[in-house]
Design a protein around this motif. Sequence first.
Motif, short mmCIF file in Angstrom:
data_model
loop_
_atom_site.label_atom_id
_atom_site.label_comp_id
_atom_site.label_asym_id
_atom_site.label_seq_id
_atom_site.Cartn_x
_atom_site.Cartn_y
_atom_site.Cartn_z
N ILE A 246 0.86 -1.19 0.00
CA ILE A 246 0.00 0.00 0.00
C ILE A 246 0.90 1.23 0.00
CG2 ILE A 246 -1.78 1.31 1.20
CD1 ILE A 246 -2.80 -1.21 2.43
N ILE A 294 -2.45 0.47 -4.42
CA ILE A 294 -2.18 -0.89 -3.97
C ILE A 294 -1.47 -1.64 -5.09
CG2 ILE A 294 -3.24 -3.14 -3.42
CD1 ILE A 294 -5.33 -1.71 -1.84
N TYR A 350 -4.84 -6.85 3.28
CA TYR A 350 -5.00 -5.39 3.28
C TYR A 350 -4.84 -4.83 4.70
CZ TYR A 350 -7.01 -0.76 2.79
OH TYR A 350 -7.18 0.60 2.82
N ASP A 354 -2.01 -2.27 5.77
CA ASP A 354 -2.46 -0.96 6.27
C ASP A 354 -1.86 -0.67 7.64
OD1 ASP A 354 -4.13 1.36 5.79
OD2 ASP A 354 -5.36 0.64 7.46
#
Length: 371
Positions: A246, A294, A350, A354
């Motif tokens: 990310i 991403i 994710y 993150d």
Amino acid sequence: MKRAPNETPPRAGFFREADALLRRLNDDRFRLYRDEINVRNLRQLELFSLLGLLLGALNAVASLLLSRAETDNTSTAALGFFFYFLVLTLLCRTGLLRSERHVTLLFYLLELPPAALAIALGTFMNPGRGSILILVFLCVLPVFILDRPLHILAFITVLAAAYALCCHAFKQPALFRADMANLVTCWLIAVGVNVSLLFERIDSVETLATYRDKAERDALTGIYNRGGGEKIKLMLRRGTPGAFIIIDVDYFKRVNDTFGHETGDEVLVRLTEIITLHFRASDVVMRLGGDEFIIYAAGMTDRELCRRKLSELQEDIRCIELPGTDGRSVTVSMGCVINDGAEVDYQALYKRADACLYRAKFSGKNRFEID
């Protein structure tokens, strides 16, 4: 008699037409849209199993009610069809036959047992009768599979050849000749119908893929938008290892507020150009929204390699200068998770990436964290 200067020799023209036909039968679009074709074949396999089960059940009931001779093998074959499709349906419903990567080959293999039983029923199990079922199967079975026309043609021809050999071995000459006449007719119908349908079906796949690709593209940067997440999910389901990254632009809201959204858009475009230069066409690069990007870099599982890649990317991004700011550069923070192929949950990856991104921003921005 002299040939005109622009006149094509008959033999050369024939070979060109033959080559064009071969290319058409070996349509390369089936390779380009392999993922979509695999998904469709998976749905078709489920439909094939359900229709086979229904027809097998009806055929089994009819055979048991109408069969009177004890030596008649029709009832046994009908029950065989029913139980085969029952097992196949259960395997499909339980998800045991959901391998998208090899579904086309699997489909061919799963169609062979009922075809073999139909050949047996029409030859050595009932050598004194004409064959109907295998001729029907010859036309119908390939309709379910979406594959290159050349492969379908080969499949139909192999089934026809196996049936012809069994007929020659077990049937009287007169009945053999009658069956071969019917076989030639059915082979021509099967090839014509299936090849025509395949051309239409691949056209529909291409049209859908074109519209879907446009819908999945970000209007500003040209890379994937949120629709790219489906491609990452597909890679994860296949067990493809890689690095989930990310990227977030530092102080991007301040850039928009101070220098205007046009400057912010230019930053995003330049940033996209640099990111795509650092990754391959086989990697998924997407803009999730705003200033967040991403990336799923397939196969990049070495931690040191990943560290060098992100460090080089960060250096190149710092070369981006904001217009009208006298050399003020752009910086980004990045969070990365290395997946060895065991993680198949997109949301789980994710969240971990993150969390790494949050640590990078909390530690002063303009840096990256790798999990």
